[in-house]
Scaffold this motif. Sequence first.
Motif, PDB file in Angstrom:
ATOM      1  N   LEU A 163      46.502  30.291  75.834  1.00 19.99           N
ATOM      2  CA  LEU A 163      47.746  29.555  75.579  1.00 19.99           C
ATOM      3  C   LEU A 163      47.476  28.219  74.897  1.00 19.99           C
ATOM      4  CD1 LEU A 163      49.861  30.251  78.796  1.00 19.99           C
ATOM      5  CD2 LEU A 163      49.978  31.390  76.573  1.00 19.99           C
ATOM      6  N   ARG A 164      46.408  27.535  75.301  1.00 18.17           N
ATOM      7  CA  ARG A 164      46.058  26.266  74.649  1.00 18.17           C
ATOM      8  C   ARG A 164      45.679  26.499  73.185  1.00 18.17           C
ATOM      9  NH1 ARG A 164      43.834  24.844  79.750  1.00 18.17           N
ATOM     10  NH2 ARG A 164      41.776  25.599  79.167  1.00 18.17           N
ATOM     11  N   LYS A 165      44.905  27.548  72.929  1.00 27.73           N
ATOM     12  CA  LYS A 165      44.502  27.855  71.546  1.00 27.73           C
ATOM     13  C   LYS A 165      45.729  28.276  70.711  1.00 27.73           C
ATOM     14  CE  LYS A 165      39.775  29.016  72.451  1.00 27.73           C
ATOM     15  NZ  LYS A 165      38.656  29.025  71.566  1.00 27.73           N
ATOM     16  N   GLN A 166      46.615  29.028  71.326  1.00 24.42           N
ATOM     17  CA  GLN A 166      47.826  29.486  70.644  1.00 24.42           C
ATOM     18  C   GLN A 166      48.719  28.306  70.287  1.00 24.42           C
ATOM     19  OE1 GLN A 166      50.898  30.453  73.058  1.00 24.42           O
ATOM     20  NE2 GLN A 166      52.196  30.714  71.298  1.00 24.42           N
ATOM     21  N   GLN A 167      48.795  27.318  71.147  1.00 29.13           N
ATOM     22  CA  GLN A 167      49.628  26.151  70.880  1.00 29.13           C
ATOM     23  C   GLN A 167      49.021  25.257  69.803  1.00 29.13           C
ATOM     24  OE1 GLN A 167      50.098  24.402  74.751  1.00 29.13           O
ATOM     25  NE2 GLN A 167      51.753  25.805  75.306  1.00 29.13           N
ATOM     26  N   SER A 168      47.710  25.312  69.643  1.00 29.05           N
ATOM     27  CA  SER A 168      47.055  24.447  68.657  1.00 29.05           C
ATOM     28  C   SER A 168      47.100  25.055  67.246  1.00 29.05           C
ATOM     29  CB  SER A 168      45.612  24.158  69.058  1.00 29.05           C
ATOM     30  OG  SER A 168      44.838  25.338  69.004  1.00 29.05           O
ATOM     31  N   ILE A 169      47.528  26.284  67.156  1.00 30.02           N
ATOM     32  CA  ILE A 169      47.588  26.961  65.834  1.00 30.02           C
ATOM     33  C   ILE A 169      48.824  26.503  65.079  1.00 30.02           C
ATOM     34  CG2 ILE A 169      47.870  29.176  64.683  1.00 30.02           C
ATOM     35  CD1 ILE A 169      46.201  30.430  66.905  1.00 30.02           C
TER      36      ILE A 169
END
Length: 187
Positions: A181-187
């Motif tokens: 979720l953190r990686k998805q939000q940073s995209i």
Amino acid sequence: MLELIDKDRDLLLYLNNLGDASYDPFWLLVTGKWVWIPLYIIFLYLIFKTYKPKSVIFILIFIALGITFTDQIAGIFKYGIARLRPCHDEALIPNMRMITCGGQYGFFSSHAANSFFIASFLSLLISHKYHWLPVCIFVWATVVSYSRIYLGVHFPMDVIFGALVGTLSGGLFAEITKIVLRKQQSI
């Protein structure tokens, strides 16, 4: 080891024989899978209120993967260890209340693993918004797990080990989900 198994058998007989026929329908209902659909809908609602739709998709994928994981691990243990369920143990049957039975082997409880998976997974993902959730959901998981002992389909150690596996795998999958979720939000 045999002493531990004997104590497990004795505890099963004690807890199973505390039951009463008038409560059997309640415990059969508790152990059923379909009765909890309204609760799962509530869980889904809480997830939707906490996360954006795209994140919810990832969360649901990790829930499905986690439940599949705990079920498969339980199956490997059941057939690898091959410990008879209490309701299939000829030495125990005359001394216990037989309400229902399951497959031949029972170590460890999939019900306990799956309910504790959900409890730990959701507690780690949404308790920051719903502080009351962990207590409620772990009580639910404990009641579902105890139903397996009450009904005579699992020994207490089957349930305890299942709860431990479910809690650990729920924690692991929750942490992986948070990373995604953190990686998805940073995209």
